[in-house]
Design an enzyme around this catalytic site. Structure first.
Site, PDB file in Angstrom:
ATOM      1  N   SER A  99      11.923 -17.291 -19.785  1.00 55.55           N
ATOM      2  CA  SER A  99      12.922 -16.438 -20.413  1.00 55.55           C
ATOM      3  C   SER A  99      12.756 -14.972 -20.014  1.00 55.55           C
ATOM      4  O   SER A  99      12.944 -14.613 -18.856  1.00 55.55           O
ATOM      5  CB  SER A  99      12.861 -16.620 -21.932  1.00 55.55           C
ATOM      6  OG  SER A  99      13.873 -15.897 -22.577  1.00 55.55           O
ATOM      7  N   ASP A 243      19.335 -12.266 -20.908  1.00 56.95           N
ATOM      8  CA  ASP A 243      17.916 -12.436 -20.627  1.00 56.95           C
ATOM      9  C   ASP A 243      17.740 -13.386 -19.453  1.00 56.95           C
ATOM     10  O   ASP A 243      18.716 -13.832 -18.843  1.00 56.95           O
ATOM     11  CB  ASP A 243      17.149 -12.882 -21.875  1.00 56.95           C
ATOM     12  CG  ASP A 243      17.482 -14.307 -22.314  1.00 56.95           C
ATOM     13  OD1 ASP A 243      18.443 -14.897 -21.776  1.00 56.95           O
ATOM     14  OD2 ASP A 243      16.772 -14.827 -23.203  1.00 56.95           O
ATOM     15  N   ASP A 245      16.919 -16.500 -18.862  1.00 54.87           N
ATOM     16  CA  ASP A 245      17.469 -17.860 -18.798  1.00 54.87           C
ATOM     17  C   ASP A 245      18.849 -17.946 -19.431  1.00 54.87           C
ATOM     18  O   ASP A 245      19.406 -19.030 -19.573  1.00 54.87           O
ATOM     19  CB  ASP A 245      16.517 -18.874 -19.425  1.00 54.87           C
ATOM     20  CG  ASP A 245      16.239 -18.623 -20.899  1.00 54.87           C
ATOM     21  OD1 ASP A 245      16.384 -17.470 -21.348  1.00 54.87           O
ATOM     22  OD2 ASP A 245      15.867 -19.573 -21.619  1.00 54.87           O
TER      23      ASP A 245
END
Length: 454
Positions: A99, A243, A245
């Site tokens: 992430s 972000d 992902d």
């Protein structure tokens, strides 16, 4: 020597520095363990663009196949694409991503069929126990055979799915700056906007797991500086900061001001209640008071939940809520298999802007009723003792222990809750005025003691 799995299994996922904390062998063992636990014949697999993701995904696949299961490999993907595929195919899923973490990290998010969450209290603890008992991949083990792995491109189906969350034919010709931070939003956003009347001003869409332009962590204001500057430069209507992902999104209005997760939750809730009158909407206990107020004003039923995606997803399934929002940029949709998606949230926001024919700042103006501190991290040696110390200062009838300590008064409120992984207390304060907010934030922090956290 095998890595210590206890250090990388977190509350909601697996995460650590590659390869020191999380290596290919750990991925192989987790693949075998998840296969044994999940009770399915195939597992959906996706990955982000981090440099270590291909090796980790291959090792996980080898573990799955060695356990007798098959893989539906969708390749490079956003996390919400994995959730979508898990839902569409009714299969468990696995996504290799860290992430918003720096490039040297990687991680693994798991879900059951139809994107049902796998967290510490919903299976992750059991998967870790099984992985601890698994042996390493032997040097004589056969390579993963292709007949057990199906490669499937889900992008077009996912784009079709995103379009169902807005009236695309009537969408305004908005100018939208989107910052992918060289993360996985760059896979979806350019192609999505080719289908929309909106004009895209793209920032950092090239997939690059070294994240050369800035960290893929838009919750930090310094990582929003490029998108804000570009909104001003192009006179854009909206800025989107994703972000790494793309399961989270942060909004920027036409004045280049960041929009809090509470205001986004209120706006999206309004849109979802137009589609589903009288529906249940979830919000975690950190969101501003404006969120339940707006839900009620628009005919919905608000339900407060604990912080964290596995809790919200579980309550969504139990209550059939159509939407849930968190202060941290996570937005969950029943029509997205109760999973979170920054891209779905962005579609709903653009739909609301188009229907209202108003700039985003004006659309949000009725929701700006309270002042919020944002999340303040405070480092303490004994988290529970500090919470107990704070609790003694306030009447017990004003307190809730749903998640940490929440205290509510007529014109202000606060929540203090412990971090799952660090010696930190996370503090959120809300108040009816800026002066009261400053006074009460200082009061709560003084009771806690300690020092600034990360």
């Amino acid at each position: 020597m095998a890595v210590d799995l206890s250090k990388i299994f977190k509350a909601y996922d697996v995460r650590g520095v590659y390869p020191d904390e999380f290596d290919d062998d750990a991925a192989y063992r987790i693949g075998r363990a998840f296969s044994r636990w999940v009770g399915s014949d195939k597992i959906v697999l996706g990955r982000d663009c981090r440099l270590s993701s291909p090796a980790l995904a291959e090792a996980f696949s080898a573990g799955v196949v060695a356990s007798g299961l098959g893989i539906v490999d969708i390749g490079l993907a956003t996390t919400d694409m994995v959730y979508f595929t898990s839902g569409r195919l009714s299969l468990p899923g696995a996504m290799f991503t860290a992430s918003h973490n720096p490039p040297r990290y990687n991680g693994l998010k798991l879900c059951r069929e139809r994107a049902a969450p796998v967290g510490e209290e919903s299976g992750l603890r059991e998967v870790r126990a099984l992985a601890d008992g698994e042996s390493s991949r032997g040097s004589s083990d056969k390579p993963v055979t292709s007949d057990r792995i199906e490669h499937r491109d889900m992008l077009e189906q996912y784009l079709d799915h995103l379009e169902t969350f807005a009236d695309v034919e009537r969408m305004a010709s908005l100018t939208v700056v989107a910052d992918a931070a060289n993360g996985m939003a760059g896979l979806v956003v350019p192609t999505l906007f080719e289908r929309l009347p909106a004009k895209l001003v793209p920032l950092y869409m090239d997939l690059d797991g070294t994240f050369p332009n800035h960290p893929a962590d838009p919750i930090k204001p310094e990582n929003q500086s490029d998108v804000k500057r570009t909104v001003t430069e192009f006179g854009a209507d909206l800025g989107l900061a994703f972000d790494g992902d793309a399961d989270r999104v942060f909004l920027i209005d036409e004045h280049a001001n960041g929009v809090s997760g509470s205001l986004v939750t209120a706006l999206v809730a309004k849109g979802m209640l137009e589609r589903y009158p009288g529906a249940i909407i979830l919000h975690n206990l950190i969101t501003s008071r404006v969120v339940p107020e707006v839900i009620r004003e628009n005919g919905g039923r608000p339900i407060k939940t604990r912080v964290g995606h596995s809790f919200i997803k579980q309550v969504m399934a139990e209550t059939e809520a159509v939407f849930g929002g968190e202060h941290s940029g996570h937005y969950y949709f029943r029509d997205h298999y109760n999973a979170d998606s920054g891209l779905v949230a962005a579609m709903v926001v653009m739909d609301q802007m188009s229907k209202a024919g108003q700039p985003l700042s004006e659309l949000l103006a009725p929701f700006r009723r309270y002042h919020d501190s944002g999340e303040i991290n405070t480092e303490v040696e004994d988290k529970q003792a500090a919470i107990a110390r704070v609790a003694t200062a306030y009447p017990s009838e004003r307190q809730s222990r749903m998640d940490g300590l929440t205290v509510e008064f007529e014109d202000w409120w606060f929540n203090v809750r412990p971090s799952n992984t660090e010696p930190l207390l996370r503090v959120n304060v809300g108040a009816a005025s800026q002066d009261l907010l400053a006074e009460k934030t200082a009061e709560v922090l003084a009771l806690i003691g300690g020092g600034p956290g990360g």
